[in-house]
Design a protein around this motif. Structure first.
Motif, short mmCIF file in Angstrom:
data_model
loop_
_atom_site.label_atom_id
_atom_site.label_comp_id
_atom_site.label_asym_id
_atom_site.label_seq_id
_atom_site.Cartn_x
_atom_site.Cartn_y
_atom_site.Cartn_z
N ASN A 104 0.84 -1.20 0.00
CA ASN A 104 0.00 0.00 0.00
C ASN A 104 0.88 1.26 0.00
O ASN A 104 0.90 2.04 0.94
N ILE A 105 1.64 1.43 -1.07
CA ILE A 105 2.59 2.54 -1.17
C ILE A 105 2.37 3.25 -2.51
O ILE A 105 2.25 2.60 -3.55
N VAL A 106 2.30 4.56 -2.47
CA VAL A 106 2.22 5.36 -3.68
C VAL A 106 3.40 6.33 -3.69
O VAL A 106 3.92 6.70 -2.64
N ARG A 107 3.82 6.72 -4.87
CA ARG A 107 4.95 7.64 -5.03
C ARG A 107 4.43 9.01 -5.43
O ARG A 107 3.51 9.13 -6.24
N GLY A 108 5.05 10.05 -4.89
CA GLY A 108 4.65 11.41 -5.19
C GLY A 108 4.85 11.75 -6.66
O GLY A 108 5.69 11.18 -7.35
N CYS A 137 -5.12 8.86 -0.20
CA CYS A 137 -6.47 8.58 0.31
C CYS A 137 -7.12 7.45 -0.46
O CYS A 137 -7.79 6.58 0.12
N LYS A 138 -6.92 7.43 -1.76
CA LYS A 138 -7.57 6.43 -2.60
C LYS A 138 -7.11 5.01 -2.28
O LYS A 138 -7.86 4.05 -2.50
N VAL A 139 -5.89 4.87 -1.78
CA VAL A 139 -5.39 3.53 -1.46
C VAL A 139 -6.30 2.84 -0.45
O VAL A 139 -6.63 1.66 -0.58
N LEU A 140 -6.72 3.59 0.57
CA LEU A 140 -7.60 3.01 1.59
C LEU A 140 -9.07 3.21 1.25
O LEU A 140 -9.89 2.31 1.49
N ASP A 141 -9.42 4.36 0.70
CA ASP A 141 -10.82 4.63 0.38
C ASP A 141 -11.36 3.64 -0.65
O ASP A 141 -12.56 3.37 -0.69
N GLN A 201 10.65 9.95 8.99
CA GLN A 201 11.67 10.53 8.13
C GLN A 201 11.06 11.44 7.07
O GLN A 201 9.96 11.18 6.56
N PRO A 202 11.74 12.55 6.73
CA PRO A 202 11.25 13.43 5.66
C PRO A 202 11.03 12.65 4.37
O PRO A 202 11.82 11.78 4.00
N GLY A 203 9.93 12.94 3.71
CA GLY A 203 9.59 12.26 2.47
C GLY A 203 8.71 11.04 2.66
O GLY A 203 8.34 10.39 1.69
N ASN A 204 8.36 10.72 3.91
CA ASN A 204 7.51 9.58 4.22
C ASN A 204 6.24 10.07 4.93
O ASN A 204 6.34 10.65 6.02
N ILE A 205 5.10 9.85 4.33
CA ILE A 205 3.82 10.26 4.90
C ILE A 205 2.94 9.01 5.00
O ILE A 205 2.78 8.27 4.03
N TYR A 206 2.40 8.78 6.19
CA TYR A 206 1.57 7.60 6.43
C TYR A 206 0.11 7.99 6.54
O TYR A 206 -0.23 9.08 7.03
N GLY A 207 -0.75 7.09 6.09
CA GLY A 207 -2.19 7.28 6.24
C GLY A 207 -2.77 6.10 7.00
O GLY A 207 -2.37 4.95 6.78
N ALA A 250 -3.73 -4.03 6.36
CA ALA A 250 -4.26 -3.35 5.18
C ALA A 250 -4.86 -1.99 5.52
O ALA A 250 -5.35 -1.30 4.64
N SER A 251 -4.82 -1.60 6.80
CA SER A 251 -5.37 -0.32 7.23
C SER A 251 -4.31 0.77 7.34
O SER A 251 -4.54 1.81 7.95
N VAL A 252 -3.15 0.53 6.75
CA VAL A 252 -2.08 1.52 6.71
C VAL A 252 -1.64 1.71 5.26
O VAL A 252 -1.54 0.74 4.51
#
Length: 297
Positions: A104-108, A137-141, A201-207, A250-252
């Motif tokens: 569940n990883i997307v790239r900017g 958002c779409k990854v989990l939504d 770490q910078p560049g890593n954002i979790y949902g 799967a909730s991350v």
């Protein structure tokens, strides 16, 4: 409550047995039709407990008289923060393990564009774009789990102030220009910002989804302080016992703003080692680096 814990059949550690909600389904039937039958059982999994401890701090009793303040009280206050930082580090470590397992990883957008032009792996870190967070958002939504909150470091949260009037609208853009981005929500989701950029770490954002769908954080023993004296040597130490688990991996989800495996100087997809948490140097007074000093005059 300790009465709810059980010894694990695999080791000597106490564990909490958490039950997994069984799946169910419905179906359309004719008047004469019969539903399918399925025997259910209460599946469960173990949440192990572990201890988080401070260092054992030692000081000769006579040397305490050299300080015009209670240095032991200062250390006690810091110890609580140190333990909380290790809690946070464990949480981010488990979150990273979850997204690596599920993918569940997307790239900017900026990092994706750089990879297309220059090839993957140069470590370029882009800034947070509105479209990046929407894709996160779409990854989990898109899988019956709604993204509830973002977790990002302050440096990435500051990138939001780069957004233009086309992203914010006139009213919000005016406030951001004067006050900075002071809202606790972004794109309708809770925004959690942290100054602990050595952990997130910078560049890593979790949902994350709502916590009830995510996992458990259990406390067996709150932080306990111990103090003892051997002749004139005083020592004290603190620790807590907790259990932590991401039950539904799967909730991350995660947004990576860099191209490749963190090869550049300004990005990293690696987790910091636990020994390095909170180890940054925020002043250098002990090394004689402060101003002004007598010889400056």
């Amino acid at each position: 409550d300790a009465s709810e814990l059980h010894p694990s059949p695999n080791h000597d550690t106490l564990v909490y047995l958490d039950y997994i909600q069984p799946n169910s389904r419905a179906m359309t039937l004719t008047f004469r039709g019969q539903p399918t039958a399925r025997y259910i059982q209460g599946d469960k999994y173990e949440i192990p407990f572990h201890r988080i401890s401070s260092e054992r701090v030692e000081k000769v009793e006579e040397e305490l008289l050299a300080y015009p303040f209670s240095i032991t009280q200062v250390i006690e206050q810091q110890i609580v923060t140190d333990i909380q930082e290790i809690e946070d580090h464990r949480g981010v470590t488990y979150s990273e393990a979850a997204v690596q397992a599920t993918g569940n990883i997307v790239r900017g957008a900026q990092a994706t564009e750089d990879a297309a032009l220059n090839g993957a792996g140069n470590g370029l870190r882009g800034t947070v774009q509105r479209s990046d967070l929407i894709e996160l958002c779409k990854v989990l939504d898109g899988s019956r789990r709604s993204l509830h909150c973002f977790l990002m470091g302050e440096t990435d949260a500051d990138d939001v102030m780069h957004w233009t009037v086309e992203d914010f609208g006139d009213a919000v853009q005016s406030k951001v220009t004067i006050e900075g981005f002071a809202y606790d929500k972004l794109l309708g989701r809770l925004l959690i910002r942290t100054v602990k950029t050595d952990i997130v770490q910078p560049g890593n954002i979790y949902g994350f989804t709502e916590k009830k769908h995510l996992g458990r954080f259990l406390i067996l023993n709150n932080t306990r302080f111990f103090l003892d004296k051997n002749v004139n040597l005083i020592w004290f130490q603190a620790y807590e016992v907790i259990g932590m688990s991401i039950s539904n991996i799967a909730s991350v989800a995660k947004l990576e703003l860099y191209n490749g495996q963190g090869g550049g100087d300004d990005s990293s997809d690696a987790l910091v080692n636990e020994r390095e948490v909170g180890g940054g140097v925020y002043n250098q007074v002990a090394d004689g680096n402060f101003f002004p000093q007598t010889y400056h005059w």
